[in-house]
Design a protein around this motif. Structure first.
Motif, PDB file in Angstrom:
ATOM      1  N   LEU A 261     -64.687   8.846  -1.921  1.00  0.00           N
ATOM      2  CA  LEU A 261     -65.833   8.950  -2.816  1.00  0.00           C
ATOM      3  C   LEU A 261     -65.401   9.489  -4.173  1.00  0.00           C
ATOM      4  O   LEU A 261     -64.555  10.372  -4.247  1.00  0.00           O
TER       5      LEU A 261
ATOM      6  N   ASP B  71     -68.178  12.944  -8.348  1.00  0.00           N
ATOM      7  CA  ASP B  71     -69.596  13.252  -8.527  1.00  0.00           C
ATOM      8  C   ASP B  71     -70.411  12.933  -7.282  1.00  0.00           C
ATOM      9  O   ASP B  71     -71.333  13.671  -6.927  1.00  0.00           O
ATOM     10  N   MET B  72     -70.069  11.865  -6.576  1.00  0.00           N
ATOM     11  CA  MET B  72     -70.766  11.533  -5.329  1.00  0.00           C
ATOM     12  C   MET B  72     -70.408  12.518  -4.216  1.00  0.00           C
ATOM     13  O   MET B  72     -71.275  12.954  -3.465  1.00  0.00           O
ATOM     14  N   ARG B  73     -69.127  12.841  -4.105  1.00  0.00           N
ATOM     15  CA  ARG B  73     -68.674  13.766  -3.069  1.00  0.00           C
ATOM     16  C   ARG B  73     -69.346  15.125  -3.261  1.00  0.00           C
ATOM     17  O   ARG B  73     -69.797  15.747  -2.314  1.00  0.00           O
TER      18      ARG B  73
ATOM     19  N   PHE C   8     -73.030  15.016  -2.285  1.00  0.00           N
ATOM     20  CA  PHE C   8     -73.103  14.792  -0.837  1.00  0.00           C
ATOM     21  C   PHE C   8     -72.817  16.084  -0.077  1.00  0.00           C
ATOM     22  O   PHE C   8     -73.540  16.439   0.853  1.00  0.00           O
TER      23      PHE C   8
ATOM     24  N   THR D 169     -81.183  11.783 -10.872  1.00  0.00           N
ATOM     25  CA  THR D 169     -79.741  11.534 -10.809  1.00  0.00           C
ATOM     26  C   THR D 169     -79.163  12.125  -9.528  1.00  0.00           C
ATOM     27  O   THR D 169     -78.340  11.493  -8.863  1.00  0.00           O
TER      28      THR D 169
ATOM     29  N   ARG E  36     -77.371   9.867  -6.667  1.00  0.00           N
ATOM     30  CA  ARG E  36     -75.978  10.113  -6.283  1.00  0.00           C
ATOM     31  C   ARG E  36     -75.848  10.374  -4.784  1.00  0.00           C
ATOM     32  O   ARG E  36     -74.902   9.887  -4.155  1.00  0.00           O
ATOM     33  N   VAL E  37     -76.790  11.125  -4.212  1.00  0.00           N
ATOM     34  CA  VAL E  37     -76.747  11.364  -2.762  1.00  0.00           C
ATOM     35  C   VAL E  37     -76.947  10.049  -2.025  1.00  0.00           C
ATOM     36  O   VAL E  37     -76.209   9.737  -1.075  1.00  0.00           O
TER      37      VAL E  37
ATOM     38  N   ARG F  51     -76.336   6.997  -3.069  1.00  0.00           N
ATOM     39  CA  ARG F  51     -75.151   6.146  -3.239  1.00  0.00           C
ATOM     40  C   ARG F  51     -73.968   6.663  -2.430  1.00  0.00           C
ATOM     41  O   ARG F  51     -73.170   5.874  -1.904  1.00  0.00           O
ATOM     42  N   ALA F  52     -73.831   7.975  -2.327  1.00  0.00           N
ATOM     43  CA  ALA F  52     -72.740   8.541  -1.523  1.00  0.00           C
ATOM     44  C   ALA F  52     -72.923   8.168  -0.060  1.00  0.00           C
ATOM     45  O   ALA F  52     -71.966   7.779   0.617  1.00  0.00           O
ATOM     46  N   ARG F  53     -74.138   8.280   0.432  1.00  0.00           N
ATOM     47  CA  ARG F  53     -74.422   7.906   1.830  1.00  0.00           C
ATOM     48  C   ARG F  53     -74.117   6.425   2.054  1.00  0.00           C
ATOM     49  O   ARG F  53     -73.504   6.058   3.053  1.00  0.00           O
TER      50      ARG F  53
ATOM     51  N   ARG G 247     -72.128   4.486   0.334  1.00  0.00           N
ATOM     52  CA  ARG G 247     -70.687   4.240   0.212  1.00  0.00           C
ATOM     53  C   ARG G 247     -69.955   4.658   1.482  1.00  0.00           C
ATOM     54  O   ARG G 247     -69.057   3.956   1.943  1.00  0.00           O
TER      55      ARG G 247
END
Length: 184
Positions: free
Chosen positions: A130, A133-135, A138, A161, A165-166, A168-170, A172
């Motif tokens: 990740l 920023d996503m990590r 998350f 935002t 991001r959370v 999108r992290a999930r 991904r």
């Protein structure tokens, strides 16, 4: 009759740093916050030694803040923000692009056999892939249990935002793990 320190809110304990009850107040606040703060340092830095140094520095800075501020509404969020900034500075100083993650970072209460399980290795791999920023969001949401509002305040980003991001992290992580999960 005086209250036990465990009966105080975090903000009240912080205010007590400026009184003769500072040691007891700090000890109580430290016991409340230290598991999450140390876990955050470990997840971000991946090194127990570096995490411990940053962890200690974060609490020293929290204590020193009481010299400048008499009141703090969100002590937990403020402490995690200090920790985040120190971790980012440490990563810049170390010049580290790839962070090593240990199995024990994600669930220290599980047995050694479970730590080595294939699923944890896959999750670790997915987390490493990740973007930072996503990590970061998350970890704050899923591991530290922070609300989106708290994440937004700590990272100084808009609420939407943080949510995106959370999400999108999930997504991904699901994409990364899907081929492996199909094999299992």
């Amino acid at each position: 009759m005086t209250r036990e320190f465990s009966e105080y809110t975090d903000s009240e304990l912080f205010a007590l740093f400026r009184t003769d009850k500072r040691e007891g107040a700090f000890a109580e606040l430290y016991s409340r916050l230290s598991p999450n703060v140390f876990a955050y340092c470990m997840r971000v830095l991946g090194s127990r030694d570096a995490a411990y140094d940053i962890f200690q520095e974060a609490f020293m800075r929290l204590y020193q803040t009481s010299e400048r501020m008499a009141h703090l509404d969100n002590v937990r969020g403020y402490t995690l923000a200090i920790c985040r900034n120190l971790c980012l500075n440490e990563k810049k100083r170390a010049g580290s692009q790839n962070i090593e993650f240990e199995d024990t970072l994600y669930n220290p209460g599980i047995s050694r056999d479970a730590e080595r399980s294939e699923m944890l290795q896959l999750i670790n791999m997915a987390m490493e892939l990740l973007p930072h920023d996503m990590r970061e969001v998350f970890v704050l949401r899923e591991y530290d249990g922070l609300s989106y509002n708290e994440i937004s305040a700590i990272l100084n980003i808009k609420l939407d935002t943080a949510k995106v991001r959370v999400f999108r992290a999930r997504q991904r992580i699901k994409e990364i793990l899907q081929p492996y999960l199909n094999e299992l």
